[in-house]
Design an enzyme around this catalytic site. Structure first.
Site, mmCIF file in Angstrom:
data_model
loop_
_atom_site.group_PDB
_atom_site.id
_atom_site.type_symbol
_atom_site.label_atom_id
_atom_site.label_comp_id
_atom_site.label_asym_id
_atom_site.label_seq_id
_atom_site.Cartn_x
_atom_site.Cartn_y
_atom_site.Cartn_z
ATOM 1 N N SER A 20 0.662 -1.294 -0.117
ATOM 2 C CA SER A 20 0.005 0.022 0.017
ATOM 3 C C SER A 20 0.833 1.316 -0.069
ATOM 4 C CB SER A 20 -0.781 -0.141 1.173
ATOM 5 O OG SER A 20 -1.872 -1.242 1.026
ATOM 6 N N ALA A 21 1.800 1.294 0.861
ATOM 7 C CA ALA A 21 2.852 2.661 0.925
ATOM 8 C C ALA A 21 3.596 2.404 -0.207
ATOM 9 C CB ALA A 21 3.698 2.520 2.180
ATOM 10 N N HIS A 450 -4.342 -5.642 11.409
ATOM 11 C CA HIS A 450 -3.731 -4.062 11.439
ATOM 12 C C HIS A 450 -2.675 -3.645 12.345
ATOM 13 C CE1 HIS A 450 -8.583 -3.035 10.568
ATOM 14 N NE2 HIS A 450 -7.639 -3.471 9.556
#
Length: 523
Positions: A20-21, A450
Site C-alpha cells: 500500500s505504501a 492491522h
C-alpha cells in the site's frame, strides 16, 4: 514502467516493498521525474480471488500471503493466531477487506501532541484528499480525481440492511460519511472498489503509469539487508533465483515493508537493540532500541446468530461485511474506541462442524492498550519474524470488547432482525456474566490484521524515525508504512498507511529540491 528481468545496479530512490505504501510512494516520485526502483518479494496480482470482492477471504493462506502467525499468546489460551500479509504487487491491499477508513481527528492530533510536527489532523487531511476519488463528491472533507476509487454508492444486502436498521432502532445515529466531520454512528462501509473489482494499491497507483521509463519494478526478490557507507545507507542487498545482487541508491532507500518486515529488515541490517543483534551473531550498526517495539493491532470477538431462513447470495462487486458502527466503550473518550463490522456471514471464532447460515456483529477494539514486539527468529533472512502482539496483556482491552456485547446484543434483539434471527451461537445465550464474557473474549480473541507502530515515529528515545520519517542516526534511509504510526488509528489502517506514503513523497521531493520539508508538505 517495466517489470524488470535483469536486476538494475542503481536508482535515485530504492523503495523496498510494493504494498500500500510502496505503490503510492513510487507513483508520486515517478510523477515528479525521480528515478525509482520498486522491489517486491511477490509476483503479479494475477489470482482472480484477489479482484472479486465476494471472494475476499480466499487469498488468505494462498501463495500471495506470507502466512505469518504469532507466537503463543499467553493471555489467549496459548493460541497462535494467523497474521496474513500480502506477498504480491499491491501487498496486503490485495488481501484485506478493502475497507476505507481514515481514522479519527484525535488520532492525528495526538501524533502531533507527541512532538510529530506536521502530523495533526488539519495537516494530513489534504494528503487523504489527494489520494482519493470519492464517488460521493468533493467537499470540505472529501475529494475526487485521485488515483484510488472510494466506493459508497451501492445497495446493501437485505440482511446487512436489516442490521443497519436495527442499530438505528437501538439508538445508534446514522452517519452518512464517517470519513468526514464525524466518525461515530452506523453506516454502510466505504470500499476501495472500482467497477466491481478490488482497487488495490498496485492497480490504483503504480500500474496506471506504465508508460514512465523512470519507474522500474523488480518482482520475486527478497531484500536481505541494507548497505552502508559509514553512517549513510547506500542501497540494498537482495536475492533473486538464489543469486545475490546489490542495488545502489543514489539519493536514499525507503523501506515500505510493513509492520513486521520493516523491523525485521532493520534488525538484519544491524539496526536495533544490540543484545538481540548479538544473540543472532549480527554486528550492531546502530543501537536503536525502538526497532520492533510498541507493536499494536486491532482485535475483535464476534457475536454470531444462526439465520432463521436462507440468506440470499452475496451481492456482486461488494464484500459481505459492508455495515459498520463506531462507538465508545465508556464516556469521556475523545474518539471511538470500538468498531463493529456487520455482515451476512457467520464468522465463527473456532471450527463449527455443522452446516451453517448465519450473520455476525463484531466487537472490535480500535485503541488497544496492549503492546507487543517483533523479533528475529534467526539471522536467516528467509525465517519468518517472531510476532508477539501480547494480546489481552492489558485487561482493559478485554473489558472494552466485553462492553461492546451489551450494545450488539441489543441490536440483535431489534424487530428489524426478527425475520432473520435464529439462535445466538456465539458467545451463546448462557454467556452473560462479565466473567464468562471475559473468558469468551480471551478464547475468541482474533486480529483484524492491522499491525502498526513497530518502528514508530517520534522525538523520544524509543522512536525509530523522526517526523520526516528519517531513521535516526542513518543518512539516506527512511521508513514509510504502518510501522511508523506513533499510535494505531481508530479504524482500518490501509488508508492512513497510504497517507503516510503521500507525506513521505513530499519529504523526499523537498530534500531533492533543497526546500524545507515542512514547507513542501504544507504547499
Amino acid at each position: 514502467m517495466s517489470i524488470e528481468d535483469e536486476v538494475p545496479t542503481s536508482a535515485q530512490v530504492v523503495v523496498v516493498g510494493a504494498g500500500s505504501a510502496g505503490c503510492v510512494l513510487a507513483r508520486r516520485l515517478a510523477e515528479a521525474d525521480v528515478e525509482v526502483l520498486l522491489l517486491e518479494a511477490g509476483g503479479r496480482d494475477e489470482s482472480p480471488a484477489i479482484h472479486d470482492p465476494t471472494r475476499s477471504f480466499e487469498p488468505l493462506g494462498s501463495p500471495d500471503d506470507w502466512g505469518y502467525e504469532t507466537v503463543e499468546q499467553t493471555h489467549c489460551g496459548g493460541r497462535r493466531i494467523a497474521h496474513p500479509r500480502g506477498k504480491v504487487l499491491g501487498g496486503t491491499s490485495c488481501l484485506n477487506g478493502m475497507i476505507f477508513v481514515r481514522g479519527h481527528r484525535s488520532d492525528f492530533d495526538t501524533w502531533a501532541y507527541l512532538g510529530n510536527a506536521g502530523w495533526g489532523y488539519e495537516d494530513v487531511l489534504p494528503l487523504f484528499k489527494r489520494l482519493e476519488d470519492y464517488d460521493g463528491g468533493a467537499d470540505e472533507y472529501r475529494a475526487t480525481g485521485g488515483p484510488l476509487h472510494v466506493h459508497s454508492r451501492y445497495e446493501p444486502h437485505p440482511l446487512v440492511g436489516g442490521l443497519l436498521a436495527a442499530a438505528e432502532q437501538a439508538g445508534v445515529s446514522p452517519n452518512p460519511d464517517y470519513n468526514a466531520e464525524r466518525m461515530e454512528g452506523v453506516m454502510p462501509i466505504q470500499f476501495s472498489i472500482k467497477d466491481g473489482e478490488r482497487h488495490n494499491a498496485w492497480r490504483a497507483f503504480a500500474e496506471p503509469i506504465a508508460e514512465r521509463s523512470n519507474l522500474r519494478v523488480l518482482t520475486r526478490v527478497r531484500v536481505t539487508r541494507l548497505m552502508f557507507d559509514g553512517d549513510r545507507c547506500t542501497g540494498a542487498e537482495l536475492v533473486r533465483d538464489g543469486e545475490v545482487h546489490r542495488v545502489r541508491a543514489e539519493h536514499e532507500v525507503v523501506v515500505c515493508a510493513g509492520a513486521y518486515d520493516t523491523p525485521k529488515l532493520l534488525l538484519l541490517s544491524g539496526i536495533g537493540q544490540g543484545d538481540e543483534l548479538r544473540r543472532h551473531g549480527i554486528e550492531t550498526k546502530l543501537e536503536l532500541r525502538g526497532v520492533g517495539e510498541h507493536l499494536q493491532d486491532h482485535v475483535f470477538s464476534p457475536l454470531v446468530y444462526e439465520a432463521a431462513r436462507p440468506i440470499p447470495p452475496a451481492e456482486p462487486g461488494i464484500m459481505q461485511f459492508h455495515g459498520m458502527m463506531f462507538w465508545h466503550s465508556r464516556s469521556g473518550l475523545p474518539g471511538p474506541d470500538l468498531q463493529s463490522l456487520l455482515g451476512h456471514l457467520p464468522h465463527t471464532p473456532w471450527a463449527y462442524s455443522e452446516p451453517l447460515e448465519g450473520y455476525t456483529l463484531t466487537s472490535m477494539l480500535t485503541r488497544p492498550a496492549s503492546r507487543g514486539t517483533v523479533r528475529l527468529a534467526s539471522a536467516d533472512p528467509s525465517a519468518p519474524p517472531l510476532i508477539d502482539p501480547a494480546y489481552a496483556s492489558c485487561g482493559i482491552d478485554v473489558d472494552a470488547i466485553v462492553s461492546g456485547f451489551e450494545l450488539l446484543r441489543e441490536i440483535g434483539a431489534q424487530s428489524e432482525l426478527e425475520p432473520w434471527r435464529g439462535r445466538e451461537l456465539f458467545p451463546g445465550p448462557g454467556v452473560r456474566t462479565p466473567a464468562s464474557l471475559r473468558e469468551y473474549v480471551r478464547r475468541s480473541y482474533s486480529t483484524i490484521y492491522h499491525p502498526t507502530s513497530s518502528c514508530r515515529m517520534g522525538v523520544d528515545e524509543d522512536a525509530v524515525v523522526d517526523p520526516q520519517l528519517r531513521v535516526y542516526g542513518i543518512d539516506g534511509l527512511r521508513v514509510a508504512d504502518a510501522s511508523v504510526m506513533p499510535l494505531i488509528t481508530s479504524g482500518n489502517t490501509n488508508a492512513p498507511t497510504m497517507m503516510i506514503a503521500e507525506r513521505a513523497a513530499d519529504e523526499i521531493l523537498a530534500t531533492l529540491s533543497g526546500k524545507s520539508a515542512l514547507t513542501a508538505a504544507a504547499a
